[in-house]
Design a protein around this motif. Structure first.
Motif, PDB file in Angstrom:
ATOM      1  N   LEU A   8       3.425 -18.558   2.007  1.00 56.84           N
ATOM      2  CA  LEU A   8       2.363 -17.813   1.353  1.00 56.84           C
ATOM      3  C   LEU A   8       1.220 -17.426   2.287  1.00 56.84           C
ATOM      4  CD1 LEU A   8       2.202 -19.763  -1.998  1.00 56.84           C
ATOM      5  CD2 LEU A   8       2.977 -17.430  -1.675  1.00 56.84           C
ATOM      6  N   LEU A  31      -4.762 -20.361   1.620  1.00 57.31           N
ATOM      7  CA  LEU A  31      -4.128 -19.958   0.369  1.00 57.31           C
ATOM      8  C   LEU A  31      -5.178 -19.655  -0.696  1.00 57.31           C
ATOM      9  CD1 LEU A  31      -1.175 -22.511   0.254  1.00 57.31           C
ATOM     10  CD2 LEU A  31      -1.061 -20.093   0.827  1.00 57.31           C
ATOM     11  N   ILE A  32      -6.206 -20.495  -0.774  1.00 61.35           N
ATOM     12  CA  ILE A  32      -7.275 -20.285  -1.769  1.00 61.35           C
ATOM     13  C   ILE A  32      -7.950 -18.935  -1.515  1.00 61.35           C
ATOM     14  CG2 ILE A  32      -9.547 -21.120  -2.546  1.00 61.35           C
ATOM     15  CD1 ILE A  32      -8.467 -23.985  -1.949  1.00 61.35           C
ATOM     16  N   ARG A  34      -6.827 -16.344   0.044  1.00 53.95           N
ATOM     17  CA  ARG A  34      -5.927 -15.227  -0.237  1.00 53.95           C
ATOM     18  C   ARG A  34      -5.801 -15.007  -1.756  1.00 53.95           C
ATOM     19  NH1 ARG A  34      -1.481 -12.114   2.683  1.00 53.95           N
ATOM     20  NH2 ARG A  34      -3.307 -11.694   3.922  1.00 53.95           N
ATOM     21  N   ALA A  35      -5.724 -16.102  -2.511  1.00 53.09           N
ATOM     22  CA  ALA A  35      -5.603 -15.999  -3.973  1.00 53.09           C
ATOM     23  C   ALA A  35      -6.857 -15.342  -4.550  1.00 53.09           C
ATOM     24  CB  ALA A  35      -5.415 -17.386  -4.569  1.00 53.09           C
ATOM     25  N   GLN A  36      -8.023 -15.729  -4.067  1.00 59.15           N
ATOM     26  CA  GLN A  36      -9.271 -15.149  -4.561  1.00 59.15           C
ATOM     27  C   GLN A  36      -9.366 -13.668  -4.200  1.00 59.15           C
ATOM     28  OE1 GLN A  36     -11.228 -16.611  -6.626  1.00 59.15           O
ATOM     29  NE2 GLN A  36     -10.083 -18.525  -6.470  1.00 59.15           N
ATOM     30  N   VAL A  38      -6.831 -11.583  -3.830  1.00 60.13           N
ATOM     31  CA  VAL A  38      -5.909 -10.849  -4.712  1.00 60.13           C
ATOM     32  C   VAL A  38      -6.541 -10.707  -6.103  1.00 60.13           C
ATOM     33  CG1 VAL A  38      -3.644 -10.972  -5.857  1.00 60.13           C
ATOM     34  CG2 VAL A  38      -3.846 -11.488  -3.428  1.00 60.13           C
ATOM     35  N   ALA A  39      -7.135 -11.803  -6.619  1.00 54.46           N
ATOM     36  CA  ALA A  39      -7.750 -11.793  -7.947  1.00 54.46           C
ATOM     37  C   ALA A  39      -8.934 -10.838  -8.002  1.00 54.46           C
ATOM     38  CB  ALA A  39      -8.197 -13.210  -8.308  1.00 54.46           C
ATOM     39  N   TYR A 145     -14.670 -15.646  -4.172  1.00 52.42           N
ATOM     40  CA  TYR A 145     -14.057 -15.206  -2.915  1.00 52.42           C
ATOM     41  C   TYR A 145     -14.958 -15.604  -1.731  1.00 52.42           C
ATOM     42  CZ  TYR A 145     -12.490 -12.190   0.863  1.00 52.42           C
ATOM     43  OH  TYR A 145     -12.061 -11.735   2.079  1.00 52.42           O
ATOM     44  N   SER A 148     -14.617 -19.159  -1.083  1.00 58.02           N
ATOM     45  CA  SER A 148     -13.362 -19.469  -0.392  1.00 58.02           C
ATOM     46  C   SER A 148     -13.459 -19.104   1.096  1.00 58.02           C
ATOM     47  CB  SER A 148     -12.178 -18.761  -1.053  1.00 58.02           C
ATOM     48  OG  SER A 148     -12.246 -17.369  -0.812  1.00 58.02           O
TER      49      SER A 148
END
Lengths: 330, 468
Positions: A8, A31-32, A34-36, A38-39, A145, A148
Motif C-alpha cells: 500500500l 499509510l495514514i 495516504r489514506a487521508q 485519498v479521503a 491530512y 497525518s
C-alpha cells in the motif's frame, strides 16, 4: 521486511523493496497520510458534485423523523451544527420557519397544502448543505491530512535517528572533534640492502692496533683478555674524544685494526666518517660488535644484523666483520 | 618564531624509541617504527587538535648522526652563554642545505623555533659517554627540556642514566611506550606542561580533553558493539528455492549464507572499533587481533565467550518467569502465579534445548511458483553472549593496546575476562535487550541506547581495572 508489507505504499518505495529497511512506524504514518489524502480528494469530489447539483437541478430538501422531535428541537441541533460558519454566513443556518416548512410527514395533518405552497422555499437548504460539506467533509479532512503530514514528518525524524551513522553524526556535532594523529602521511624510508660484507670466522693472532668506539681502554683490555687478542696499541675512539684526537689516532694507525663497537648502539654517521678516514690509513679493519657486560659481551642477533647491514652498504674491501656467539669465542 | 601553542620536539640518539614514544603519545599507529636506525629522516608533526584548533604539537625527529661534529662547530665559536642560541641558529642557517647535517638540521630547527625538548634514551642499555655531545648541543639551544627513560628491553640501567641525565636536564621521567596506559600518558603530559609556565594552561586543557577523547572512544566502541548485537540477532537470511519441499542442501546453503553474513558483521565492527582507537593504519596487512581457529560458531568460542548451560538455564528461567509474571500482573494474580512458574519452566527448558540450535529454517511461499527458504532471526540464547564476549574482548584489547606496538598480539583467550564483567544482574539486563533484538522487529532508539550504556559501562570498568 517482506515485499508484501509495501503493497500500500507509494510505487517509488516499492522499488527494490527487498533491500529497503523501513521503520514500521514510518510505514504506518505513510499509510495514514495516504489514506487521508485519498479521503480529502473524495470529499472535494463530494463538494464539487453538490455544487453541480445545485447549479443544474432544483433541490428540495425536507426532513422527517420517526422520533418525537419538534421543529424547535431540530432547529437547536442544526444551530449547533452550523455554529462553525453561523458568524460568517448567517443565511446558511436553517431558520425555524424553514425547518417547520420542510418537515415532512407520511400521514397526518401536516402533509398539507401549506407545505406544497412553501415548496419553493425548500431549496433554501442548499447553503446549509454546502457549508456542512465544506466544513465537515472537506475542512476537517484537510485538518486530518495536515495532522497525518505532521505525524509522518515526526516519524521520519524518529526513524532517521534510528539509522546507523545518524547518531554518530549528531554526537560528532555536539562533541568536540579531537584528533591527535599526524596530518600528513609518512614517507616510508627503507634502506636498500646492497653489497656483500666480508665476514671472518676466526681472529688473527695479533693486530697492529685494537680500538674501541666510545669504549675506554680498560674495557678493551678486558675484551682482549677474554678473546685472547694480542695487541699493545689500544685506543678509545669516538665517545668524548675530540675530532682532532681521533685524527691523531688515525694518523698513528697502520696495518690491521680490530675495532670493537657497542652492539646495542646503532652505527651513526659519526662512526662511518671515522671508519672511512681510518680505512685510508690502514690495510684492514675488522669491526666486531660486542654485547653488554651483563650479557657476557655477546651481542643480540638483532644488533649484529643492524651493524652488518650498515657496513655492507660501505662496499669496502678493507672492511671485515666478526661476530661471536656464545661458546664459540668466549 | 614561537607559535602560540606549545610544541615538543622528541629528540635523541638514533633507534632509542623516539617514534614509539610519539606514536604512543599521539595515539597514532601510522608512525613508522623500525629497528633499522635512521628510519626517520624528516621531522613529522602530531598536533592535538580540538575542533581544528591546535592545543599542543608533538614533533618526531631524526636521531643525532654527527653530534660531535656539530658540537665541534659550535665550540669553535666560543661565546658567552647568552650568545650560544645565536650560534646554534647560525649553524642551522649555514648548514641548512648540507646533506651531511640533514638529521641535525631537522631536529634542531623546531627546537630553535621554540619547541620544548623531550630527550629520549633507552634505559635498558648502559649509559655511554657518546651521548654527552648530544646533550651539550641541546644545552646550547637554551630551550626548556626534559629527559624520558624508555625501556626497550627488560634490563635496567636507570640509575646510571639518571645520574648522567640529571646534569643536563631538570626533569627525568620514565615512560614505556609499549606498556603505556591513560594514567601514564597523563602523567607525562603533566610533566611536559611544567617545562614552561605558559604551557601549563594549554597542556592541562589538553589533559581534560584527552580524557574526554578516551570517553568518546569508549562510547563509540560501545555503540558499534550494540549495533552489532542488534543487527546480528535480528538478521534474516533468505534464499530462493524451486518448490515448497525444501531439500537439505537448500537448508545447508541458507545456513552457510547466514553464518558468513554474521561473521562479516563481526569483522566489520572490529574494523570500525580499530579505526575509532586509531589502530587502523592502512599499511597494516593483517588484523591486529585474530580469532584464528576460534570461529564465531566453534565449540571453543562458545566455551570461552558464551554462557555455560547452567548460566543459560538460569537466564532462560529468569526471563521466562518475568514474562509469566507480567501475565499474572494483568490478571491481578488470579492465575495463582502460575504464569510466572510456567514461564520459568518454558524459558529454562527452551534455553537448555536451544543450546546449539541457531535459528529455525522456514519455507516461505512468495509469488506463484516461487519459494524461498529463510533463516533468522537468531533463536540461540547463547549466541548473543558469544558475540558480545568476543566483541568486548576485542574492544578491550584494542583500547588498551599501545600505539607503539607493531606486532600482532598474541592473545590467550580464556574466560577470565568474561568473569570480570559478566555478573548475574548484568546478564538479566542484557537478556531483556537480547530478547528485543531477537524479535526481528525494528528496534527503538532507546533500546539500542540503553544497551550501548551497558556495554560502555563494561568497557570503562575493564579499562579502569587495568590502570589500577
Amino acid at each position: 521486511m517482506d515485499g508484501k508489507d509495501f503493497a500500500l505504499i507509494p510505487n517509488v518505495l516499492k522499488y527494490d523493496s527487498e533491500t529497503i529497511k523501513l521503520n514500521p512506524l514510518l510505514v504506518n504514518w505513510m499509510l495514514i497520510k495516504r489514506a487521508q489524502f485519498v479521503a480529502l480528494f473524495f470529499s472535494l469530489g463530494l463538494g464539487l458534485a453538490l455544487l453541480l447539483m445545485i447549479a443544474t437541478q432544483d433541490i428540495a430538501f425536507a426532513w422527517s423523523t420517526t422520533l418525537q422531535v419538534s421543529p424547535q428541537g431540530f432547529h437547536s441541533v442544526l444551530v449547533c451544527v452550523s455554529s462553525p460558519w453561523s458568524f460568517y454566513f448567517p443565511s446558511a443556518v436553517p431558520s425555524l420557519e424553514l425547518i417547520e416548512q420542510s418537515h415532512y410527514f407520511r400521514l397526518g395533518d401536516n402533509l398539507s397544502q401549506k407545505m406544497i405552497n412553501d415548496a419553493s422555499s425548500l431549496g433554501a437548504w442548499w447553503k446549509f448543505l454546502l457549508c456542512a460539506t465544506i466544513f465537515y467533509a472537506i475542512f476537517l479532512r484537510f485538518c486530518l491530512y495536515l495532522l497525518s503530514v505532521l505525524g509522518f514528518q515526526l516519524a521520519i525524524t524518529k526513524s532517521i535517528l534510528s539509522m546507523e551513522g545518524v547518531k554518530q553524526i549528531l554526537e560528532d556535532m555536539n562533541e568536540p572533534i579531537i584528533s591527535t594523529h599526524a596530518i600528513e602521511s609518512m614517507d616510508s624510508y627503507e634502506v636498500v640492502h646492497t653489497g656483500e660484507l666480508q665476514i671472518i670466522d676466526a681472529f688473527r693472532d695479533s693486530y697492529n692496533g685494537v680500538q674501541g668506539w666510545a669504549m675506554p681502554v680498560e674495557k678493551l683490555l678486558v675484551l682482549n683478555d677474554i678473546l685472547s687478542i694480542n695487541s699493545q696499541v689500544l685506543y678509545e675512539v669516538g665517545g668524548t674524544n675530540s675530532l682532532k684526537v681521533d685524527s691523531e689516532i688515525i694518523a698513528k694507525s697502520q696495518g690491521e685494526i680490530l675495532l670493537y663497537v657497542k652492539g646495542w648502539e646503532p652505527p651513526t654517521m659519526d662512526f662511518i666518517d671515522y671508519l672511512e678516514e681510518l680505512l685510508i690509513e690502514v690495510d684492514r679493519v675488522t669491526v666486531m660488535p660486542i654485547g653488554t657486560e651483563e650479557n657476557s659481551y655477546i651481542p643480540m642477533p638483532k644488533s649484529i644484523e643492524v651493524w652488518s647491514r650498515k657496513l655492507a652498504l660501505l662496499e669496502h674491501n678493507k672492511v671485515y666483520f666478526k661476530h661471536f656467539t656464545q661458546g664459540s669465542d668466549i | 618564531m614561537i607559535d602560540s601553542h606549545p610544541q615538543f620536539a622528541v629528540v635523541g640518539h638514533p633507534n632509542k624509541g623516539k617514534s614509539s614514544i610519539v606514536s604512543a603519545l599521539a595515539l597514532d599507529d601510522s608512525v613508522h617504527i623500525s629497528d633499522v636506525p635512521g628510519t626517520t629522516t624528516k621531522q613529522r608533526s602530531f598536533p592535538l587538535k580540538v575542533d581544528g584548533v591546535i592545543l599542543y604539537e608533538l614533533l618526531d625527529t631524526p636521531g643525532f648522526q654527527r653530534a660531535r661534529r656539530v658540537l665541534a662547530w659550535l665550540q669553535k665559536h666560543e661565546v658567552s652563554a647568552d650568545k650560544r642560541q645565536d650560534i646554534v641558529q647560525k649553524f642551522i642557517n649555514v648548514h641548512q642545505f648540507d646533506p651531511k647535517f640533514n638529521d641535525e638540521i631537522q631536529l634542531l630547527t623546531p627546537v630553535m623555533a621554540g619547541a620544548g625538548i623531550i630527550y629520549v634514551v633507552d634505559a635498558s642499555k648502559p649509559y655511554g659517554e657518546e651521548y654527552e655531545a648530544e646533550m651539550e648541543i641541546l644545552r646550547w639551544t637554551g630551550q626548556p627540556s626534559m629527559a624520558l627513560l624508555n625501556h626497550i628491553e627488560d634490563t635496567d640501567y636507570s640509575v646510571q642514566w639518571k645520574r648522567a641525565l640529571g646534569q643536563y636536564f631538570k626533569m627525568v621521567r620514565t615512560f614505556n611506550p609499549m606498556k603505556t596506559d591513560r594514567l601514564q600518558h597523563i602523567s607525562i603530559l603533566e610533566s611536559m606542561s611544567q617545562l614552561k609556565e605558559e604551557w601549563i594552561a594549554p597542556v592541562k586543557k589538553s589533559i581534560v580533553l584527552f580524557e574526554r577523547y578516551q570517553k568518546q572512544m569508549i562510547h563509540q566502541s560501545a555503540s558499534k558493539i550494540s549495533r552489532l548485537l542488534e543487527e546480528s540477532l535480528g538478521l534474516i537470511e533468505k534464499r530462493s528455492c524451486d518448490s515448497d519441499k525444501v531439500e537439505e542442501k537448500d537448508k545447508e546453503a541458507v545456513e552457510i549464507q547466514y553464518k558468513s553474513h554474521l561473521r562479516l558483521l563481526e569483522k566489520e565492527t572490529q574494523k570500525k572499533i580499530e579505526k575509532i582507537w586509531n589502530h587502523a593504519s592502512v599499511k597494516k596487512e593483517q588484523a591486529l587481533l585474530t580469532f584464528d581457529e576460534l570461529d564465531l560458531f566453534s565449540e571453543e568460542s562458545a566455551a570461552v565467550f558464551g554462557l555455560t548451560r547452567k548460566e543459560l538455564m538460569i537466564t532462560g528461567v529468569t526471563s521466562g518467569a518475568m514474562t509469566g509474571a507480567g501475565i499474572d500482573l494483568v490478571f491481578a494474580g488470579h492465575t495463582l502465579l502460575l504464569g510466572g512458574i510456567i514461564g520459568a519452566v518454558v524459558g529454562g527448558t527452551g534455553a537448555y534445548f536451544g543450546f546449539k540450535e541457531l535459528s529455525e529454517i522456514k519455507v516461505l511461499g512468495q509469488r506463484v511458483g516461487t519459494y524461498s527458504v529463510q533463516i533468522g532471526p537468531m533463536k540461540n540464547k547463547n549466541f548473543p553472549y558469544i558475540l558480545l564476549g568476543r566483541a568486548i574482548f576485542h574492544a578491550y584489547h584494542i583500547a588498551t593496546r599501545s600505539h607503539a606496538i607493531r606486532d600482532i598480539e598474541d592473545l590467550s583467550m580464556d574466560s577470565t575476562l568474561k568473569e570480570q564483567w559478566l555478573t548475574d544482574t548484568l546478564r538479566k539486563s542484557l537478556e531483556s535487550s537480547h530478547k528485543i533484538f531477537r524479535s526481528g522487529d525494528t528496534i527503538g532508539v532507546e533500546v539500542g541506547e540503553s544497551y550501548t550504556l551497558l556495554v560502555e559501562d563494561i568497557l570503562e570498568k575493564l579499562i579502569q581495572r587495568i590502570e589500577e
